[in-house]
Write a protein that holds these residues in place. Structure first.
Motif, PDB file in Angstrom:
ATOM      1  N   TYR A 298     -16.336 -52.277  16.460  1.00  0.00           N
ATOM      2  CA  TYR A 298     -17.237 -53.285  17.608  1.00  0.00           C
ATOM      3  C   TYR A 298     -18.967 -52.893  16.499  1.00  0.00           C
ATOM      4  N   LEU A 299     -19.246 -52.579  17.063  1.00  0.00           N
ATOM      5  CA  LEU A 299     -20.583 -51.988  17.268  1.00  0.00           C
ATOM      6  C   LEU A 299     -21.383 -53.131  15.676  1.00  0.00           C
ATOM      7  N   LEU A 300     -20.634 -52.120  14.558  1.00  0.00           N
ATOM      8  CA  LEU A 300     -21.122 -53.390  13.197  1.00  0.00           C
ATOM      9  C   LEU A 300     -20.496 -54.427  13.130  1.00  0.00           C
ATOM     10  N   PHE A 301     -19.611 -55.018  13.561  1.00  0.00           N
ATOM     11  CA  PHE A 301     -19.017 -56.041  13.578  1.00  0.00           C
ATOM     12  C   PHE A 301     -20.514 -57.465  14.466  1.00  0.00           C
ATOM     13  N   ALA A 302     -20.855 -56.483  15.402  1.00  0.00           N
ATOM     14  CA  ALA A 302     -21.876 -57.329  16.425  1.00  0.00           C
ATOM     15  C   ALA A 302     -22.955 -56.917  15.750  1.00  0.00           C
ATOM     16  N   PHE A 303     -23.496 -56.392  15.361  1.00  0.00           N
ATOM     17  CA  PHE A 303     -24.499 -56.191  14.026  1.00  0.00           C
ATOM     18  C   PHE A 303     -24.152 -57.393  13.656  1.00  0.00           C
ATOM     19  N   GLY A 304     -23.141 -57.339  12.865  1.00  0.00           N
ATOM     20  CA  GLY A 304     -22.766 -58.173  11.401  1.00  0.00           C
ATOM     21  C   GLY A 304     -23.561 -59.701  11.846  1.00  0.00           C
ATOM     22  N   VAL A 305     -22.751 -60.498  13.101  1.00  0.00           N
ATOM     23  CA  VAL A 305     -22.658 -61.428  14.019  1.00  0.00           C
ATOM     24  C   VAL A 305     -24.788 -61.613  13.864  1.00  0.00           C
ATOM     25  N   VAL A 306     -25.754 -60.825  14.264  1.00  0.00           N
ATOM     26  CA  VAL A 306     -27.040 -60.677  13.935  1.00  0.00           C
ATOM     27  C   VAL A 306     -27.326 -60.697  12.220  1.00  0.00           C
TER      28      VAL A 306
END
Length: 381
Positions: A298-306
């Motif tokens: 989840y955190l990787l995806f959120a950072f990926g969006v940024v």
């Protein structure tokens, strides 16, 4: 002594040609066989990807301990007679995996798992041969570009270390009386992590060799420092998630809980702290390891969006496209990860999840490379 010239005197075409600056001075003596070496690296990349996939299937079929000895040279030949097959089977019967888990096997069953492990090791040998033929061949022909000999030798050194780590991993499961039925997850994570490191170096070198030195030097002046920093963070985060995934695979944690978005019907897994000392739960408790892998995803995806949103602001079309590709692959990987959990990690979905991790890894490196060396686009273009 040369004669003095009048400042208004016309200079002949011949003199003008002698004084003209020769193009490509930066690349002179440095180019080597860039295209051929790049093609060789792409072959190595494909072989390492195949190695990762076959390694994953070897683990999923519980075949990794079928060959109980490390014979780098003589082991290239499989058993050639029924007597040799029976000898290999007898060696397997001495380890804990057969005694605890596979006493039901006959010789025909053993042959099935043996071929998976033999194929995995054979691929490793093939990669070593392809690297050696390419490296020493280009060196003998004096076709390695200036500054590249050490880089290309590093790939061979890492490959050799990977072979040794592979046996170190297998040896952890070839035990008698210790109750081990699989390899140690710590060693599996080391083995898989180094495979992705090798892939990363090969991909980066291939990207660099795809452009000449002069182009790279000019592109470096337009480096997008902030975007490069963000993509470097994304690369490290993705690598961490790959390592966590190796721990999930090593203890079959992907099959421990199959509900989502809850885990075991609640927010936190019910068996978070069953091992002592407590830190072992972070690596060996199936429920907690799967939970950590989920949260990291989840955190990787959120950072990926940024990172993706920042990448969309790049002035270079190829860079924007590269970050779009990263975001698309990352989104698909999240969906595939959830699917793997819900269906209790069947081999075909689990392998697709692992293969997509390889693709995502290469795409992140590509986006990072273009952040450091953007491809200039003319206003007209």
């Amino acid at each position: 002594m040369s004669q003095k010239r009048n400042i208004f005197e016309e200079v002949s075409d011949e003199a003008r040609d002698e004084q003209a600056v020769q193009p490509g001075m930066i690349d002179r003596g440095r180019g080597g066989a860039r295209k051929a070496i790049r093609a060789w690296l792409m072959v190595l990349f494909g072989l390492v990807v195949a190695m990762i996939v076959v390694g994953g299937l070897t683990r999923l079929t519980d075949s990794g301990l079928s060959i109980t000895e490390w014979r780098p040279v003589t082991g290239a030949l499989p058993p050639m007679s029924e007597a040799e097959w029976q000898s290999e089977f007898d060696k397997y019967k001495q380890i804990d995996q057969w005694r605890i888990q596979n006493q039901w096997m006959d010789l025909a069953d053993f042959k099935e798992i043996y071929w998976w492990e033999w194929g995995h090791r054979q691929l490793g040998r093939l990669i070593g041969v392809v690297w050696a033929l390419g490296f020493f061949g280009f060196m003998a022909a004096r076709k390695i570009p200036t500054g590249w000999t050490g880089r290309l030798f590093l790939l061979g050194a890492l490959g050799g270390a990977q072979g040794a780590i592979g046996w170190w991993m297998v040896a952890s499961g070839v035990t008698q009386g210790e109750g081990m039925t699989s390899v140690a997850s710590y060693r599996l994570a080391t083995h898989l992590g180094l495979a992705f490191v090798i892939l990363g170096f090969i991909a980066w070198y291939a990207y660099m060799l795809g452009r000449d030195e002069r182009d790279l030097m000019q592109a470096r002046r337009a480096k997008e420092a902030k975007l490069f920093s963000l993509s470097t963070g994304l690369m490290h985060f993705a690598f961490l998630q790959i390592i966590i995934g190796a721990f999930v695979a090593g203890i079959d944690a992907g099959r421990s809980y199959t509900d989502w978005p809850l885990i075991g019907g609640q927010l936190l897994p019910p068996d978070m702290s069953v091992l002592d000392p407590w830190w072992r739960n972070l690596f060996e408790s199936p429920g907690l390891v799967q939970f950590i892998h989920r949260c990291a995803g989840y955190l990787l995806f959120a950072f990926g969006v940024v990172v993706w949103l920042r990448g969309r602001q790049s002035a270079h079309p190829q860079t924007r496209f590269a970050f779009n590709a990263v975001f698309a692959a990352l989104s698909l990987q999240v969906v595939l990860g959830i699917t793997t959990v819900v269906y209790a990690a069947p081999w075909h979905i689990a392998i697709a999840h692992q293969l997509l991790a390889v693709i995502l890894w290469a795409l992140i490196l590509r986006a990072r490379f273009l952040s450091a060396y953007p491809v200039a686009t003319s206003v007209r273009g």
